[in-house]
Write a protein that holds these residues in place. Structure first.
Motif, PDB file in Angstrom:
ATOM      1  N   LEU A  88       0.837  -1.204   0.000  1.00  0.00           N
ATOM      2  CA  LEU A  88       0.000   0.000   0.000  1.00  0.00           C
ATOM      3  C   LEU A  88       0.871   1.253   0.000  1.00  0.00           C
ATOM      4  N   LEU A  89       2.003   1.191   0.714  1.00  0.00           N
ATOM      5  CA  LEU A  89       2.937   2.319   0.713  1.00  0.00           C
ATOM      6  C   LEU A  89       3.501   2.534  -0.698  1.00  0.00           C
ATOM      7  N   ALA A  90       3.901   1.431  -1.353  1.00  0.00           N
ATOM      8  CA  ALA A  90       4.437   1.548  -2.709  1.00  0.00           C
ATOM      9  C   ALA A  90       3.399   2.184  -3.628  1.00  0.00           C
ATOM     10  N   LEU A  91       2.150   1.754  -3.463  1.00  0.00           N
ATOM     11  CA  LEU A  91       1.062   2.291  -4.284  1.00  0.00           C
ATOM     12  C   LEU A  91       0.843   3.779  -3.977  1.00  0.00           C
ATOM     13  N   THR A  92       0.893   4.115  -2.675  1.00  0.00           N
ATOM     14  CA  THR A  92       0.711   5.512  -2.264  1.00  0.00           C
ATOM     15  C   THR A  92       1.785   6.401  -2.877  1.00  0.00           C
ATOM     16  N   SER A  93       3.033   5.900  -2.852  1.00  0.00           N
ATOM     17  CA  SER A  93       4.138   6.692  -3.390  1.00  0.00           C
ATOM     18  C   SER A  93       3.996   6.897  -4.893  1.00  0.00           C
ATOM     19  N   VAL A  94       3.318   5.972  -5.554  1.00  0.00           N
ATOM     20  CA  VAL A  94       3.066   6.133  -6.989  1.00  0.00           C
ATOM     21  C   VAL A  94       1.916   7.114  -7.209  1.00  0.00           C
ATOM     22  N   LEU A  95       0.849   6.973  -6.422  1.00  0.00           N
ATOM     23  CA  LEU A  95      -0.354   7.775  -6.654  1.00  0.00           C
ATOM     24  C   LEU A  95      -0.188   9.237  -6.265  1.00  0.00           C
ATOM     25  N   VAL A  96       0.744   9.517  -5.352  1.00  0.00           N
ATOM     26  CA  VAL A  96       0.891  10.891  -4.870  1.00  0.00           C
ATOM     27  C   VAL A  96       1.319  11.826  -6.005  1.00  0.00           C
ATOM     28  N   THR A  97       1.900  11.268  -7.067  1.00  0.00           N
ATOM     29  CA  THR A  97       2.305  12.106  -8.194  1.00  0.00           C
ATOM     30  C   THR A  97       1.176  12.262  -9.216  1.00  0.00           C
ATOM     31  N   ALA A  98       0.014  11.674  -8.920  1.00  0.00           N
ATOM     32  CA  ALA A  98      -1.150  11.767  -9.817  1.00  0.00           C
ATOM     33  C   ALA A  98      -0.846  11.360 -11.256  1.00  0.00           C
ATOM     34  N   PRO A  99      -0.384  10.122 -11.467  1.00  0.00           N
ATOM     35  CA  PRO A  99      -0.152   9.664 -12.843  1.00  0.00           C
ATOM     36  C   PRO A  99      -1.481   9.436 -13.546  1.00  0.00           C
ATOM     37  N   ARG A 100      -1.449   9.378 -14.890  1.00  0.00           N
ATOM     38  CA  ARG A 100      -2.692   9.133 -15.627  1.00  0.00           C
ATOM     39  C   ARG A 100      -2.961   7.652 -15.786  1.00  0.00           C
ATOM     40  N   LEU A 101      -1.880   6.897 -15.781  1.00  0.00           N
ATOM     41  CA  LEU A 101      -1.989   5.452 -15.965  1.00  0.00           C
ATOM     42  C   LEU A 101      -1.159   4.783 -14.869  1.00  0.00           C
ATOM     43  N   VAL A 102      -1.712   3.767 -14.225  1.00  0.00           N
ATOM     44  CA  VAL A 102      -0.957   3.007 -13.239  1.00  0.00           C
ATOM     45  C   VAL A 102      -0.752   1.600 -13.799  1.00  0.00           C
ATOM     46  N   VAL A 103       0.511   1.199 -13.934  1.00  0.00           N
ATOM     47  CA  VAL A 103       0.839  -0.151 -14.368  1.00  0.00           C
ATOM     48  C   VAL A 103       1.290  -0.917 -13.135  1.00  0.00           C
ATOM     49  N   ALA A 104       0.679  -2.067 -12.878  1.00  0.00           N
ATOM     50  CA  ALA A 104       1.053  -2.851 -11.698  1.00  0.00           C
ATOM     51  C   ALA A 104       1.460  -4.249 -12.146  1.00  0.00           C
ATOM     52  N   ASP A 105       2.708  -4.621 -11.819  1.00  0.00           N
ATOM     53  CA  ASP A 105       3.237  -5.918 -12.238  1.00  0.00           C
ATOM     54  C   ASP A 105       3.106  -6.924 -11.094  1.00  0.00           C
ATOM     55  N   GLU A 106       2.101  -7.745 -11.140  1.00  0.00           N
ATOM     56  CA  GLU A 106       1.818  -8.737 -10.097  1.00  0.00           C
ATOM     57  C   GLU A 106       1.903  -8.126  -8.691  1.00  0.00           C
ATOM     58  N   PRO A 107       1.117  -7.102  -8.409  1.00  0.00           N
ATOM     59  CA  PRO A 107       1.255  -6.417  -7.123  1.00  0.00           C
ATOM     60  C   PRO A 107       0.752  -7.246  -5.941  1.00  0.00           C
ATOM     61  N   THR A 108       0.030  -8.326  -6.199  1.00  0.00           N
ATOM     62  CA  THR A 108      -0.532  -9.084  -5.072  1.00  0.00           C
ATOM     63  C   THR A 108       0.102 -10.465  -4.928  1.00  0.00           C
ATOM     64  N   THR A 109       1.088 -10.775  -5.755  1.00  0.00           N
ATOM     65  CA  THR A 109       1.658 -12.124  -5.749  1.00  0.00           C
ATOM     66  C   THR A 109       2.237 -12.514  -4.390  1.00  0.00           C
ATOM     67  N   LEU A 110       2.807 -11.535  -3.663  1.00  0.00           N
ATOM     68  CA  LEU A 110       3.445 -11.866  -2.383  1.00  0.00           C
ATOM     69  C   LEU A 110       2.497 -11.672  -1.198  1.00  0.00           C
ATOM     70  N   LEU A 111       1.220 -11.352  -1.486  1.00  0.00           N
ATOM     71  CA  LEU A 111       0.327 -10.977  -0.387  1.00  0.00           C
ATOM     72  C   LEU A 111      -0.668 -12.071  -0.028  1.00  0.00           C
ATOM     73  N   ASP A 112      -1.153 -12.024   1.228  1.00  0.00           N
ATOM     74  CA  ASP A 112      -2.207 -12.947   1.626  1.00  0.00           C
ATOM     75  C   ASP A 112      -3.551 -12.439   1.091  1.00  0.00           C
ATOM     76  N   LEU A 113      -4.600 -13.214   1.358  1.00  0.00           N
ATOM     77  CA  LEU A 113      -5.902 -12.913   0.767  1.00  0.00           C
ATOM     78  C   LEU A 113      -6.425 -11.535   1.165  1.00  0.00           C
ATOM     79  N   ARG A 114      -6.291 -11.223   2.463  1.00  0.00           N
ATOM     80  CA  ARG A 114      -6.826  -9.951   2.944  1.00  0.00           C
ATOM     81  C   ARG A 114      -6.108  -8.776   2.278  1.00  0.00           C
ATOM     82  N   ASN A 115      -4.768  -8.874   2.225  1.00  0.00           N
ATOM     83  CA  ASN A 115      -4.007  -7.776   1.634  1.00  0.00           C
ATOM     84  C   ASN A 115      -4.167  -7.714   0.121  1.00  0.00           C
ATOM     85  N   THR A 116      -4.362  -8.887  -0.497  1.00  0.00           N
ATOM     86  CA  THR A 116      -4.654  -8.906  -1.928  1.00  0.00           C
ATOM     87  C   THR A 116      -5.925  -8.112  -2.194  1.00  0.00           C
TER      88      THR A 116
END
Lengths: 226, 190
Positions: free
Chosen positions: A142-170
């Motif tokens: 979520l921190l990594a995502l926040t650091s990306v979103l704070v710059t207000a990009p137009r497109l967000v590309v996420a490369d397997e962002p949930t692969t290392l996460l459990d169900l709740r965090n996914t």
């Protein structure tokens, strides 16, 4: 609206060709990329913000060629990696988000306010001054995502962002991605995540072999892997 | 908050520099003893106990005997003790600074201090970033070492140094690659 165009893109790493002539025009708000390990999904994702430039062919983001206008492209395209530990640069949570704004021209107070607001939005406000390594895996993503979103990009590309996460965090990460106003290109192995998407690309052996709505593309992918 | 905690990061770093240089000049056993008493006094002033001192100098516990052995052989017992005591006192002092100062304040102080060097072509922002990355990498590499050790244990190879070192180095290099990619994605070189 953001438009990404891939024009006969080939990517070669040494002797091995990873992508064999991919041509796409992506304008949908939610595009998912699925495919086996080593199929070329991650390479495809990295083409979109110029981290990888095509060996031949070209990639245009809103008309900007990633080969020559990489800087402007990366300002438009935020990228979330699989392993947040590799993406978090600064030792503490708020500092990492602030790092994204270092060349925004905002005053120190404005940066601090923007960082605080963004952390609050993603439920990390209580951790602002904590060392990043004390966060849980899900909080790190979520921190990594926040650091990306704070710059207000137009497109967000996420490369397997949930692969290392459990169900709740996914779910937490998927919900944040789903709630974004921005365009999202999500590379994933989690087929449950793509059901609400506008378009699903199935990558196999360096080619886009299926390009359809989830209800058609996901069963096609299952058949392909059977 | 003790007086040591309240002191500015820049002041503490400057004081650390001065004390390090002063320690270099210490040649006598009396001087080395005084340095140890001084450092312990500062820990007391920071309201940190013996446990905190030990946690700062603990990483030296294998290194110090080696240094003593070499110096004992080349310089004699007295010089070996003085030099080693100086070294331990210095590490403890540096540890005191890091233990009582938030990392972000230390980095900000360093960036300010390096600012004037911009004129001779040093990128202060880049230098501070390198330090931040170093700080950030410690827990990441510690976690990696833990993972490698667990994998080794699971396969019953606890005492094989190579089975530990090779995956650790490979993992660290992969992590560095990924970090480089993340820095580029976040516009470092743009």
């Amino acid at each position: 609206m953001t438009e990404v165009v891939l024009d006969d893109v080939h990517v070669r790493h040494g002797e091995r060709e990873v992508l064999h002539g991919v041509s796409l025009r992506l304008t949908e708000r939610r595009v998912a990329v699925i495919g086996a390990n080593g199929s070329g999904k991650s390479t495809l994702a990295r083409l979109l913000n110029g981290l990888i430039v095509p060996t031949s062919g070209r990639v245009l983001v809103d008309g900007l060629d990633t080969r020559r206008r990489g800087r402007e492209v990366r300002r438009r395209v935020g990228f979330v990696f699989t392993d947040p530990d590799a993406q978090i640069i600064m030792p503490t949570v708020a500092e990492d988000v602030a790092y994204s704004l270092r060349r925004s021209g905002l005053s120190r107070a404005a940066v601090a306010a923007r960082v605080a607001a963004e952390l609050d939005r993603h439920g990390l406000a209580d951790h602002a001054d904590h060392p990043a390594h004390l966060l849980s895996g899900g909080q790190k993503q979520l921190l990594a995502l926040t650091s990306v979103l704070v710059t207000a990009p137009r497109l967000v590309v996420a490369d397997e962002p949930t692969t290392l996460l459990d169900l709740r965090n996914t779910r937490a990460v998927a919900d944040r991605l789903a709630a974004l106003d921005q365009h999202v290109v999500l590379v994933t192995h989690d087929l449950d995540l793509v059901s609400g998407f506008d378009r699903v690309l199935v990558v196999d052996g360096g080619r886009v072999v299926v390009d359809d709505v989830p209800a058609a593309a996901v069963p096609a992918y299952r058949r392909l892997m059977a | 908050m003790s007086p040591v905690h309240r002191l500015g990061a820049g002041t503490k770093l400057a004081a650390l520099c001065v004390c390090s240089l002063a320690l270099l000049a210490v040649r006598s056993p009396v001087g080395a003893g005084a340095a140890v008493v001084g450092v312990l006094g500062l820990y007391a002033l920071a309201r940190l106990g013996p446990r905190a001192v030990w946690s700062q100098v603990r990483p030296l516990r294998w290194f110090v005997p080696c240094v003593v052995a070499v110096q004992w052989a080349t310089l004699g017992p007295l010089a070996a003790c003085v030099l080693t005591t100086r070294l331990v006192a210095l590490v403890a002092l540096a540890g005191l600074v890091t233990a009582t100062t938030p990392t972000s304040l230390l980095l900000a102080a360093l960036e300010r201090a390096l600012g004037p060097l911009r004129r001779v072509g040093l990128d202060a922002e880049r230098a501070a970033l390198v330090l931040a990355l170093a700080v950030r990498s410690v827990p990441v590499l510690t976690a990696l070492a833990g993972t490698v050790r667990d994998a080794q244990r699971a396969r019953g190879r606890e005492h094989d140094v190579r089975a530990f070192a090779v995956p650790l180095v490979v993992g660290a290099l992969r992590q560095a690659d990924a970090l480089g990619e993340a820095l580029r994605a976040r516009g470092l070189d743009d």
